[in-house]
Design a protein around this motif. Structure first.
Motif: not given
Length: 236
Positions: A32-36
């Motif tokens: 999720a952090l990478f997507r953000a």
């Protein structure tokens, strides 16, 4: 964007591309952090790109992409419930207008070839800069093929008929047994079931069993599709 990776569609996808607006992008990655981070970079750097949605799993990706119909999908190669090749297998036949660009930490030849054979238009690694990623998205949306520099050689080796080309694993082909490949090769060459049986010293009934197994494993429906599938993989 939701932290649990559920697909969302907070921008409306534009079907068919063109100059009507920004290129719509769907993000698929299990972190999720990478997507953000990717979402922020894409939308802050260029007004020519808009994120249509995101997903953190194969299942969510299939649902979200089918719903939002983005122009470009940034596709992770490895995820807990499958990977980019599985997303491509399920969606490419239904959404031929959607362009897939692999974005992965992996630079392994087998990963590159698996998604390119599955229908991805390019493959870039996560070391790519933000500006380069925006450029890659715009280029594949316009019909170009885009690869991180050293990865293009893998594709050339895999698809070129030349001595010394590195053999690359095909996950779809690897599910077939040696005998199933033999039957498929003769079938694609136009042999009748009786001729295949004679050539391989097996019964016609056994040939039929092998063909049924190959159809099931490849999820194809007839002899014509099998022949084309075998030809694409240079079995003929």
């Amino acid at each position: 964007m939701t932290g649990n990776g559920t697909a969302d569609g907070d921008a409306t996808a534009t079907e068919g591309g063109g100059d009507a607006g920004p290129v719509t992008v769907f993000l698929v990655d299990d972190h999720a952090l990478f997507r953000a981070g990717v979402r922020t970079e894409l939308e802050q750097i260029s007004d020519r790109v808009a994120v249509a949605g995101e997903a953190g799993s194969v299942r969510e990706a299939i649902t979200g992409i089918a719903r939002t119909r983005p122009q470009v999908v940034l596709l992770d190669v490895h995820m807990p419930d499958g990977g980019g090749a599985e997303v491509l297998r399920q969606l490419r036949p239904e959404l031929p207008e959607v362009v897939f660009l692999a974005l992965s930490v992996s630079d392994a030849a087998e990963d590159v070839i698996a998604v390119i054979r599955g229908g991805a238009r390019g493959y870039v690694t996560k070391t790519i800069s933000s500006d380069e990623l925006v450029d890659a998205v715009l280029r594949v949306a316009e019909g170009d093929a885009v690869f991180s520099p050293r990865l293009a050689g893998f594709v050339l080796d895999a698809f070129a008929d030349r001595p010394g080309a590195a053999p690359v694993s095909d996950p779809e082909l690897d599910v077939l047994t040696v005998r199933e490949r033999e039957v498929l090769r003769l079938l694609a060459r136009g042999y009748a079931y009786k001729e295949i049986a004679s050539e391989l010293f097996i019964s016609v009934k056994t040939v039929e069993t092998h063909v049924s197994s190959v159809l099931r494993k490849t999820q194809l429906s007839n002899r014509y599709e099998l022949s084309r599938w075998a030809s694409d993989r240079r079995l003929v």
